[in-house]
Motif scaffolding. Structure first.
Motif, mmCIF file in Angstrom:
data_model
loop_
_atom_site.group_PDB
_atom_site.id
_atom_site.type_symbol
_atom_site.label_atom_id
_atom_site.label_comp_id
_atom_site.label_asym_id
_atom_site.label_seq_id
_atom_site.Cartn_x
_atom_site.Cartn_y
_atom_site.Cartn_z
ATOM 1 N N ASP A 249 68.159 63.307 29.619
ATOM 2 C CA ASP A 249 69.314 63.648 29.761
ATOM 3 C C ASP A 249 70.097 62.868 30.777
ATOM 4 O OD1 ASP A 249 68.473 65.699 28.383
ATOM 5 O OD2 ASP A 249 67.927 67.181 29.874
ATOM 6 N N ARG A 250 69.458 62.418 31.641
ATOM 7 C CA ARG A 250 70.161 61.631 32.877
ATOM 8 C C ARG A 250 70.636 60.420 32.187
ATOM 9 N NH1 ARG A 250 71.206 62.048 38.319
ATOM 10 N NH2 ARG A 250 69.891 63.586 39.302
ATOM 11 N N ASP A 251 69.852 59.636 31.411
ATOM 12 C CA ASP A 251 70.314 58.719 30.923
ATOM 13 C C ASP A 251 71.623 58.692 30.001
ATOM 14 O OD1 ASP A 251 69.476 55.797 30.825
ATOM 15 O OD2 ASP A 251 69.297 56.106 28.560
ATOM 16 N N ILE A 252 71.731 59.417 29.228
ATOM 17 C CA ILE A 252 73.045 59.935 28.420
ATOM 18 C C ILE A 252 74.219 59.937 29.371
ATOM 19 C CG2 ILE A 252 74.120 61.468 26.975
ATOM 20 C CD1 ILE A 252 71.105 61.835 25.822
ATOM 21 N N TYR A 253 73.784 60.905 30.323
ATOM 22 C CA TYR A 253 74.812 61.283 31.576
ATOM 23 C C TYR A 253 75.513 60.240 32.119
ATOM 24 C CZ TYR A 253 76.898 63.428 35.657
ATOM 25 O OH TYR A 253 77.754 63.789 36.714
ATOM 26 N N VAL A 254 74.450 59.050 32.455
ATOM 27 C CA VAL A 254 74.782 57.848 33.401
ATOM 28 C C VAL A 254 75.510 57.028 32.359
ATOM 29 C CG1 VAL A 254 73.827 55.792 34.113
ATOM 30 C CG2 VAL A 254 72.735 57.924 34.710
ATOM 31 N N ILE A 255 75.221 56.716 31.168
ATOM 32 C CA ILE A 255 75.815 55.993 30.479
ATOM 33 C C ILE A 255 77.394 56.591 30.157
ATOM 34 C CG2 ILE A 255 76.257 54.932 27.957
ATOM 35 C CD1 ILE A 255 73.053 54.868 28.094
ATOM 36 N N ARG A 256 77.576 57.502 29.925
ATOM 37 C CA ARG A 256 78.705 58.231 29.506
ATOM 38 C C ARG A 256 79.615 58.474 30.856
ATOM 39 N NH1 ARG A 256 78.582 64.330 27.900
ATOM 40 N NH2 ARG A 256 76.826 63.754 26.571
ATOM 41 N N GLN A 257 78.709 58.659 31.980
ATOM 42 C CA GLN A 257 79.830 58.303 33.295
ATOM 43 C C GLN A 257 80.406 57.072 33.528
ATOM 44 O OE1 GLN A 257 80.943 60.687 35.140
ATOM 45 N NE2 GLN A 257 80.168 62.253 33.975
ATOM 46 N N SER A 258 79.453 56.074 33.234
ATOM 47 C CA SER A 258 79.886 54.806 33.516
ATOM 48 C C SER A 258 81.050 54.188 32.640
ATOM 49 C CB SER A 258 78.898 53.803 33.658
ATOM 50 O OG SER A 258 78.030 54.158 32.504
ATOM 51 N N LEU A 259 80.917 54.903 31.362
ATOM 52 C CA LEU A 259 81.839 54.264 30.254
ATOM 53 C C LEU A 259 83.285 55.056 30.602
ATOM 54 C CD1 LEU A 259 79.668 54.481 27.163
ATOM 55 C CD2 LEU A 259 80.549 52.592 28.201
ATOM 56 N N ASN A 260 83.037 56.352 31.139
ATOM 57 C CA ASN A 260 84.471 56.986 31.232
ATOM 58 C C ASN A 260 85.197 56.159 32.703
ATOM 59 O OD1 ASN A 260 84.475 58.834 29.545
ATOM 60 N ND2 ASN A 260 83.251 60.354 30.554
ATOM 61 N N PHE A 261 84.103 55.778 33.510
ATOM 62 C CA PHE A 261 84.711 55.285 34.718
ATOM 63 C C PHE A 261 85.273 53.881 34.199
ATOM 64 C CE2 PHE A 261 84.022 52.082 37.954
ATOM 65 C CZ PHE A 261 84.798 52.642 39.070
ATOM 66 N N ILE A 262 84.848 53.194 33.603
ATOM 67 C CA ILE A 262 85.491 51.815 33.294
ATOM 68 C C ILE A 262 86.874 52.006 32.349
ATOM 69 C CG2 ILE A 262 85.296 49.867 31.570
ATOM 70 C CD1 ILE A 262 82.388 49.586 32.271
ATOM 71 N N TYR A 263 86.702 52.988 31.518
ATOM 72 C CA TYR A 263 87.931 53.422 30.625
ATOM 73 C C TYR A 263 89.069 53.761 31.761
ATOM 74 C CZ TYR A 263 90.989 55.585 27.465
ATOM 75 O OH TYR A 263 92.124 55.919 26.811
ATOM 76 N N SER A 264 88.692 54.503 32.651
ATOM 77 C CA SER A 264 89.768 55.005 33.644
ATOM 78 C C SER A 264 90.269 53.844 34.581
ATOM 79 C CB SER A 264 89.263 56.090 34.480
ATOM 80 O OG SER A 264 88.164 55.674 35.193
ATOM 81 N N VAL A 265 89.393 53.070 34.792
ATOM 82 C CA VAL A 265 89.886 51.882 35.654
ATOM 83 C C VAL A 265 90.806 51.036 34.732
ATOM 84 C CG1 VAL A 265 89.205 49.749 36.629
ATOM 85 C CG2 VAL A 265 87.975 51.571 37.032
ATOM 86 N N ALA A 266 90.362 51.014 33.564
ATOM 87 C CA ALA A 266 91.337 49.983 32.820
ATOM 88 C C ALA A 266 92.659 50.637 32.533
ATOM 89 C CB ALA A 266 90.767 49.952 31.226
ATOM 90 N N GLN A 267 92.700 51.901 32.203
ATOM 91 C CA GLN A 267 93.972 52.671 32.303
ATOM 92 C C GLN A 267 94.907 52.582 33.590
ATOM 93 O OE1 GLN A 267 93.678 56.770 30.739
ATOM 94 N NE2 GLN A 267 94.622 56.054 28.885
ATOM 95 N N LEU A 268 94.054 52.544 34.887
ATOM 96 C CA LEU A 268 94.702 52.489 35.975
ATOM 97 C C LEU A 268 95.628 51.212 35.817
ATOM 98 C CD1 LEU A 268 92.579 53.963 38.858
ATOM 99 C CD2 LEU A 268 95.111 54.266 38.121
ATOM 100 N N ILE A 269 94.657 50.156 35.497
ATOM 101 C CA ILE A 269 95.079 48.921 35.612
ATOM 102 C C ILE A 269 96.415 48.647 34.367
ATOM 103 C CG2 ILE A 269 94.938 46.575 35.018
ATOM 104 C CD1 ILE A 269 91.978 46.954 36.076
ATOM 105 N N ILE A 270 96.178 49.401 33.575
ATOM 106 C CA ILE A 270 97.292 49.233 32.452
ATOM 107 C C ILE A 270 98.700 49.732 33.134
ATOM 108 C CG2 ILE A 270 98.274 50.229 30.457
ATOM 109 C CD1 ILE A 270 96.489 47.853 29.794
ATOM 110 N N LEU A 271 98.507 50.924 33.729
ATOM 111 C CA LEU A 271 99.616 51.672 34.493
ATOM 112 C C LEU A 271 100.182 50.842 35.480
ATOM 113 C CD1 LEU A 271 98.202 55.510 34.509
ATOM 114 C CD2 LEU A 271 100.368 54.324 33.208
#
Lengths: 685, 214
Positions: free
Chosen positions: A658-680
């Motif tokens: 459970d944790r593993d999935i959670y961790v991966i998903r969280q980190s992916l989401n985080f990277i994605y949001s960073v990317a969007q911030l930079i784009i903005l």
């Protein structure tokens, strides 16, 4: 850099002089275009023969041209043309290449590291050495060449018969008559030959459409004669489409070599003079072609028609890649392609393998052309093909290197392939030219794959070390979300710093890259060591579970994690590229900024798709793990002996999943949001 | 059965079409003309296979064509099942300026029979029709032959684009008819049975109301 520029200027002048003197054969033409390009003069009508677009590409398309120049300058900056061609220079070059006792190994090294093109004046000689046209002892070269040349001359006089000049049976009208049905009439052979001639010519007319060089009468005749003689000499093979594209680069290289022959009038080096004598171009090309065909001829033979309907065979077997096998023995090329995809790719990249398998991509759809033409259509320029062939021939006369180049090419597009469906994969794989990279990189990568012997435990180092590094950051102790985020952001900063320090994207020599990578992976190894327990548990679990189709018989396979990790690295470098763009915006130029913005957004959407894909993979991973746990649980409850410890560890495992999935998903989401911030923030006001 | 589901998903038909014929009759050019509406005189010989996709709307139906182009030299032998598996339509091409490419058509048909694909929709293309001065295959002979073999013949020119779209649309309409026929007789596998009963007037209606959209 200044010195380089000077040498460019000189070269251009020198070249025009040379051209005046000797006329413009193709290779000198090349220097001229190169020089004029560097000075910013681009003449659309002049096409550098080595960098000419091959295949269906329009050489006059400015877009192609521009992309090409960039690539060309980048790949050739270490071997700027040295203008003066003199007898002495050629002699010393010859001596350096073939003078030493151990010359063969040294040439091999050069070729397998993509450096043979720097001294390509005697490339044709090198190829003849690699393909065993020349014996090891340099003193025997003259004799061997003479032998092979007289052999070809005999063949030619035997096969290229003009029935009008054939006098043998002239008196016998029964036989010597165009309408004669006798099989030994020179006329019946003549009509057979004409068919073969026409067949070959049909292909020669469309040979490397981007290069005018091959459309000249002289070169066409040479090609025709050689292919014709080969087909007549090997009636069971004959002429097959594709052979012409194997022969063409050989002739090109030999002719290129022979261009310097005119400087050697006074040279005492008889061997050198003889080997590059343009008079023997055709004979020597045949010799080279014959030796090459000896190796690759099985890939051209076509099997017999299968006796049973293929449709039935396919339905019955149910295994997509085995579909071709039950009815009739597969041809050599199909066997080879199946071997590469079925066993080598599976060993090297099981995830990609199972993806292609699931997508029902059969290797012969794209691989047939790759291998038959020795990748002749998969690169953008002739220089790339020649560089690739350097490595291919140098590696050994079995041409096993073909397999590793295949793997290198396919693994290079792995991310694209993994995120594509059946059509998408086919489109990617069947595109011409398939590879837009420098052939030198491909050769190095293939060599790396061969040297590591496809050992899965070693593959994560070196070229694929990036996987290992980030894998560790995923598998690191997984406490709170904040900790992970801080870890990722610090990692990001590291990457950013690195990106600022080394602005040139073109990598340095492989060695230096390796050492820095080594350091990095050493560091990460320490970290991996601390938390090694969990992945080990996972693996044990994997082994004991019934083999799933995702992990076919490969207990060592934790590629799924690597997949997600690897694309995270690439996303991190992508972010670094993004932010370096943000850091230095030229506010004056709003339009370029806007264009940049659009491009970035495009990439972000691509990136998002990638993230989605990874998320689904992680979910898949979780469900798989769940099912294994359930199986284990079922098995154990049936057992009389109740082991508390096992139950405890099972519970732990569940949590981990459970944790593993959670961790991966969280980190992916985080990277994605960073990317969007930079784009903005990069958006133009 | 299985194919039935494959070729009709989300209200979109997916048909796989093979182009076969002798060397240098213009198979690749036909594919390129139809899929991308371009003609490139300089098209290298096809080695192995090549493929392109094209979407079109015909009689209100969305159709996705997956067009497979073969090497004239290959004659199926190396590619085997991977290539012609599940084909719904076959385009046989000859060159109107070279008689032997026309006389080889029966050989190609024979080879198809051997592969147990004699049931798919077949159509004949006489390509290079723009080279009228070099014509070697008389129109009448070709049409007669096509008629006697239950095939439709279109004289096309990949160079000018003449009749290429019409020919493909005709092929698609016949494949649609065959598809519905197979569906109505559910026990029959897709695209099997005698297609000579195709109702011509209906096809013409479809063609008339159609337009290429991509």
């Amino acid at each position: 850099m200044n010195i380089h520029q000077k040498s460019k200027e000189i070269s251009a002048e020198e070249i025009s002089k040379t051209l005046d003197k000797f006329g413009s054969g193709p290779p000198y033409h090349e220097f001229q275009t190169r020089a004029s390009r560097r000075r910013g003069i681009i003449d659309d009508n002049m096409v550098d023969p080595l960098s000419a677009k091959l295949g269906e590409f329009d050489i006059n398309d400015p877009a192609n041209m521009n992309g090409n120049i960039e690539g060309q300058v980048e790949s050739n900056n270490e071997n700027l043309y040295v203008p003066a061609v003199t007898k002495d220079i050629l002699e010393s070059e010859w001596e350096a290449l073939f003078g030493t006792g151990n010359y063969k190994n040294e040439l091999r090294n050069l070729a397998l590291t993509g450096r043979l093109r720097d001294c390509r004046r005697f490339r044709g000689v090198c190829w003849r050495i690699f393909l065993d046209c020349l014996p090891d002892d340099v003193n025997q070269w003259l004799g061997t060449m003479r032998e092979s040349r007289s052999k070809y001359c005999n063949l030619k006089s035997m096969f290229l018969v003009d029935p009008y000049s054939s006098r043998s049976d002239k008196e016998n009208v029964q036989v010597f008559n165009p309408l004669s049905q006798e099989s030994d009439s020179p006329w019946s052979q003549y009509f057979e030959d004409k068919k073969l001639n026409d067949l070959i010519l049909q292909d020669l007319d469309r040979l490397f459409p981007g290069m005018h060089y091959f459309q000249s009468k002289k070169i066409k005749d040479i090609l025709l004669h050689i292919l014709f003689c080969y087909a007549r000499m090997n009636p069971n093979v004959g002429y097959k489409q594709g052979m012409h594209e194997v022969l063409a680069p050989l002739i090109f290289v030999l002719e290129y070599d022979s261009e310097v022959f005119q400087f050697l009038e006074n040279s005492d080096n008889e061997v050198m003079k003889d080997l590059i004598n343009p008079e023997f171009l055709e004979c020597d090309a045949f010799c080279l072609f014959e030796h090459l065909m000896d190796i690759i001829e099985p890939w051209y033979t076509q099997g017999e028609l299968p006796a049973v309907s293929q449709k039935q065979a396919f339905d019955a077997s149910g295994v997509p890649f085995m579909a071709t096998q039950p009815t009739s023995p597969p041809t050599a090329i199909i066997r080879k392609l199946n071997k590469i995809q079925e066993s080598m790719l599976k060993k090297y990249d099981a995830v990609l393998y199972s993806h292609l398998r699931e997508m029902k991509i059969e290797p012969q759809l794209y691989g047939l052309r790759w291998i038959r033409l020795l990748y002749g259509r998969e690169f953008t320029t002739m220089e790339d093909i020649l560089t690739l062939w350097d490595g291919l021939f140098a590696d050994g006369t079995s041409l096993d290197f073909v397999d590793y180049i295949y793997l290198s090419l396919i693994c290079n597009k792995r991310r694209k392939l993994l995120s594509s469906d059946h059509f998408g994969c086919l489109t990617i794989l069947m595109k011409t030219p398939y590879c837009r990279r420098d052939a030198k990189e491909v050769v190095l990568e293939a060599k790396y794959m061969r040297d590591t012997k496809l050992d899965p435990t070693r593959k994560s180092r070196g070229i694929y070390q990036a996987r290992e590094e980030t894998k560790s950051s995923v598998t690191i102790e997984f406490p709170s979300q904040e900790a992970i985020q801080s870890k990722i952001s610090s990692g990001l900063q590291n990457v950013l710093r690195g990106a600022r320090q080394t602005p040139s994207k073109k990598g340095p020599e492989l060695n230096s890259r390796n050492t820095t990578q080594q350091k990095k992976s050493d560091k990460t190894k320490e970290r991996v060591g601390e938390v090694k327990k969990r992945p080990v548990e996972l693996k044990v679990n994997n082994k004991s579970a019934p083999s799933s189709h995702m992990f076919p018989n490969d207990p060592d396979d934790d590629d799924l994690f690597m997949t997600s990790a690897r694309s995270r690295t690439s996303s991190a470098t992508f972010l670094s590229k993004l932010s370096s763009k943000v850091r230095h915006p030229t506010r004056t130029d709003l339009t370029t900024l806007q264009q940049d913005h659009e491009r970035l957004q495009e990439r972000v959407s691509h990136f998002k798709a990638e993230v989605d894909k990874l998320q689904s993979i992680s979910i898949y991973c979780g469900t798989k793990m769940d099912s294994y746990i359930n199986i284990l649980q079922d098995q154990m409850t049936r057992d009389e002996k109740c082991m508390d410890v096992v139950y405890l560890s099972l519970a732990g495992l569940k949590q981990v999943g459970d944790r593993d999935i959670y961790v991966i998903r969280q980190s992916l989401n985080f990277i994605y949001s960073v990317a969007q911030l930079i784009i903005l923030s990069a958006a133009p006001e | 059965m299985d194919q039935n589901q494959n070729c009709h998903k989300n209200n979109e038909f997916l048909f796989k079409v093979l182009i076969i014929g002798d060397v240098a009759v213009g198979k690749s050019s036909i594919m390129k003309r139809f899929a991308e509406n371009v003609f490139d005189r300089k098209y290298g010989s096809t080695i192995g296979v090549d493929f392109k996709t094209k979407k079109l709307k015909l009689g209100g139906k969305a159709v996705k064509l997956q067009i497979w182009d073969t090497a004239g030299h290959e004659r199926f032998r190396s590619i085997t099942s991977a290539f012609y598996r599940g084909a719904h339509g076959i385009v046989l091409v000859y060159d109107v300026t070279r008689m032997e490419t026309f006389t080889n058509i029966p050989k190609w048909l024979q080879e198809l029979d051997l592969q147990d694909y004699n049931c798919t929709v077949k159509i004949l293309f006489g390509n290079k029709s723009d080279l009228s001065s070099e014509r070697d295959v008389p129109r009448e002979t070709a049409f007669k032959y096509a008629d006697s073999n239950n095939m439709f013949l279109f004289e096309t020119s990949a160079k000018t684009g003449n009749s290429v779209n019409e020919a493909f649309e005709h092929l698609v309409s016949r494949m649609l008819v065959a598809f519905h026929e197979a569906e109505s007789t559910a026990t029959k596998p897709i695209l099997s049975g005698d297609l000579s009963t195709c109702i011509l007037s209906e096809q013409e209606k479809i063609i008339a109301g159609s337009g290429c959209s991509c």
